[in-house]
Design a protein around this motif. Structure first.
Motif, PDB file in Angstrom:
ATOM      1  N   ALA A  74       0.848  -1.194   0.000  1.00 27.31           N
ATOM      2  CA  ALA A  74       0.000   0.000   0.000  1.00 27.31           C
ATOM      3  C   ALA A  74       0.882   1.242   0.000  1.00 27.31           C
ATOM      4  O   ALA A  74       1.899   1.282   0.693  1.00 27.31           O
ATOM      5  N   THR A  75       0.508   2.239  -0.786  1.00 25.71           N
ATOM      6  CA  THR A  75       1.190   3.529  -0.752  1.00 25.71           C
ATOM      7  C   THR A  75       0.354   4.471   0.102  1.00 25.71           C
ATOM      8  O   THR A  75      -0.879   4.360   0.132  1.00 25.71           O
ATOM      9  N   LEU A  76       1.042   5.380   0.797  1.00 25.61           N
ATOM     10  CA  LEU A  76       0.345   6.283   1.685  1.00 25.61           C
ATOM     11  C   LEU A  76       1.189   7.502   1.972  1.00 25.61           C
ATOM     12  O   LEU A  76       2.334   7.595   1.528  1.00 25.61           O
ATOM     13  N   THR A  79       2.555  10.855   7.082  1.00 25.51           N
ATOM     14  CA  THR A  79       1.866  10.797   8.377  1.00 25.51           C
ATOM     15  C   THR A  79       1.248   9.416   8.593  1.00 25.51           C
ATOM     16  O   THR A  79       1.414   8.814   9.658  1.00 25.51           O
ATOM     17  N   ALA A  80       0.538   8.915   7.600  1.00 24.57           N
ATOM     18  CA  ALA A  80      -0.078   7.593   7.720  1.00 24.57           C
ATOM     19  C   ALA A  80       0.999   6.516   7.863  1.00 24.57           C
ATOM     20  O   ALA A  80       0.843   5.566   8.627  1.00 24.57           O
ATOM     21  N   TYR A  81       2.113   6.673   7.139  1.00 21.72           N
ATOM     22  CA  TYR A  81       3.242   5.733   7.241  1.00 21.72           C
ATOM     23  C   TYR A  81       3.798   5.729   8.658  1.00 21.72           C
ATOM     24  O   TYR A  81       3.994   4.665   9.257  1.00 21.72           O
ATOM     25  N   ASN A  86      -3.412   2.087   8.375  1.00 22.38           N
ATOM     26  CA  ASN A  86      -3.768   1.370   7.151  1.00 22.38           C
ATOM     27  C   ASN A  86      -5.168   1.702   6.639  1.00 22.38           C
ATOM     28  O   ASN A  86      -5.714   0.988   5.814  1.00 22.38           O
ATOM     29  N   THR A  87      -5.747   2.806   7.102  1.00 20.77           N
ATOM     30  CA  THR A  87      -7.045   3.233   6.579  1.00 20.77           C
ATOM     31  C   THR A  87      -6.911   4.426   5.628  1.00 20.77           C
ATOM     32  O   THR A  87      -7.836   4.716   4.890  1.00 20.77           O
ATOM     33  N   ASP A  88      -5.783   5.119   5.660  1.00 19.31           N
ATOM     34  CA  ASP A  88      -5.568   6.272   4.780  1.00 19.31           C
ATOM     35  C   ASP A  88      -4.648   5.898   3.621  1.00 19.31           C
ATOM     36  O   ASP A  88      -3.634   6.536   3.383  1.00 19.31           O
ATOM     37  N   ILE A  89      -5.011   4.869   2.903  1.00 23.64           N
ATOM     38  CA  ILE A  89      -4.189   4.327   1.814  1.00 23.64           C
ATOM     39  C   ILE A  89      -4.489   5.085   0.517  1.00 23.64           C
ATOM     40  O   ILE A  89      -5.643   5.342   0.192  1.00 23.64           O
ATOM     41  N   LEU A  90      -3.422   5.418  -0.217  1.00 27.44           N
ATOM     42  CA  LEU A  90      -3.579   6.098  -1.504  1.00 27.44           C
ATOM     43  C   LEU A  90      -3.829   5.098  -2.625  1.00 27.44           C
ATOM     44  O   LEU A  90      -4.492   5.399  -3.605  1.00 27.44           O
ATOM     45  N   PRO A 151      -8.316  -0.213  12.489  1.00 27.99           N
ATOM     46  CA  PRO A 151      -9.009  -1.399  11.969  1.00 27.99           C
ATOM     47  C   PRO A 151      -8.532  -1.707  10.558  1.00 27.99           C
ATOM     48  O   PRO A 151      -8.056  -0.824   9.853  1.00 27.99           O
ATOM     49  N   PRO A 152      -8.647  -2.968  10.136  1.00 22.24           N
ATOM     50  CA  PRO A 152      -8.187  -3.321   8.793  1.00 22.24           C
ATOM     51  C   PRO A 152      -8.954  -2.538   7.742  1.00 22.24           C
ATOM     52  O   PRO A 152     -10.097  -2.167   7.947  1.00 22.24           O
ATOM     53  N   PRO A 153      -8.295  -2.275   6.599  1.00 27.36           N
ATOM     54  CA  PRO A 153      -8.959  -1.519   5.542  1.00 27.36           C
ATOM     55  C   PRO A 153     -10.109  -2.315   4.948  1.00 27.36           C
ATOM     56  O   PRO A 153     -10.135  -3.531   5.019  1.00 27.36           O
ATOM     57  N   SER A 154     -11.021  -1.589   4.336  1.00 25.04           N
ATOM     58  CA  SER A 154     -12.134  -2.268   3.679  1.00 25.04           C
ATOM     59  C   SER A 154     -11.635  -2.909   2.404  1.00 25.04           C
ATOM     60  O   SER A 154     -10.517  -2.690   1.964  1.00 25.04           O
ATOM     61  N   ASP A 155     -12.478  -3.707   1.788  1.00 23.85           N
ATOM     62  CA  ASP A 155     -12.093  -4.389   0.548  1.00 23.85           C
ATOM     63  C   ASP A 155     -12.145  -3.459  -0.645  1.00 23.85           C
ATOM     64  O   ASP A 155     -11.899  -3.885  -1.760  1.00 23.85           O
ATOM     65  N   THR A 156     -12.467  -2.205  -0.454  1.00 27.16           N
ATOM     66  CA  THR A 156     -12.564  -1.269  -1.567  1.00 27.16           C
ATOM     67  C   THR A 156     -11.280  -0.463  -1.684  1.00 27.16           C
ATOM     68  O   THR A 156     -11.284   0.749  -1.654  1.00 27.16           O
TER      69      THR A 156
END
Length: 195
Positions: A74-76, A79-81, A86-90, A151-156
């Motif tokens: 995942a790229t991000l 700050t998120a890194y 893992n919810t603010d994924i680009l 929480p884990p990211p959604s499947d989207t």
């Protein structure tokens, strides 16, 4: 077509091909983590130590070796890194092995977005330069303490797409190499056409 004209056309085609091959040969492919690959069974500085041994430039490719369904890339933002958020994924690459092209200069941040993997050390930050530079000296930086995971990211997840910027002009060293190869090929072809 006259033999001399055919020789000039051939020379032009060969010179153009040589210049393109020389420029493309400069790009490198980096397998993230080398033999370790992209896995969460590492210590907290495995990937920062790996990155410190490499120089990344525009045109290079990162290859992440991982098992599909057990990891992703995942790229991000920084700050998120830093927070292993893992919810603010680009964007995300979820089919292993995955390749990521470094198409522009700047800082890049990658994590595995599977719960707990980032805090276990499955994260990578790199700086991409426009031209080759001397590798930075090795230094041991203290590992940051683990942080709690969101929480884990959604499947989207949004698939990664390559940046739409163009690469900067080649460095002076690559231009010089290209010029020498072009001149050498021109002289060789000219001599061939004369005899």
């Amino acid at each position: 077509m006259e033999p001399k004209m055919l020789g000039f056309v051939t020379a032009f085609v060969v010179i153009t091909a040589a210049a393109l091959i020389t420029q493309r040969a400069e790009a490198e492919t980096h397998t993230v983590g080398d033999a370790t690959g992209w896995t969460n069974i590492v210590d907290s500085d495995t990937y920062s130590s790996w990155a410190a041994k490499h120089t990344f430039k525009v045109g290079d490719t990162l290859v992440f070796q991982f098992t599909t369904g057990r990891h992703d890339v995942a790229t991000l933002t920084k700050t998120a890194y830093d927070e292993c958020n893992n919810t603010d994924i680009l964007g995300v690459l979820n089919q292993g092995p995955a390749s990521y092209s470094l198409n522009e200069t700047g800082d890049y941040y990658f994590i595995c977005s599977f719960t707990g993997h980032c805090s276990e050390g499955q994260k990578l930050s790199i700086k991409v330069t426009a031209s080759p530079a001397a590798p930075p000296p090795e230094s041991k930086t203290p590992a940051s303490p683990p942080t709690t995971m969101a929480p884990p990211p959604s499947d989207t997840k949004t698939p990664l797409s390559p940046p739409t910027t163009t690469a900067p002009p080649p460095s002076a060293a690559s231009s010089l190499a290209s010029t020498f190869s072009t001149v050498f090929m021109s002289i060789t072809i000219a001599l061939f056409c004369l005899f």
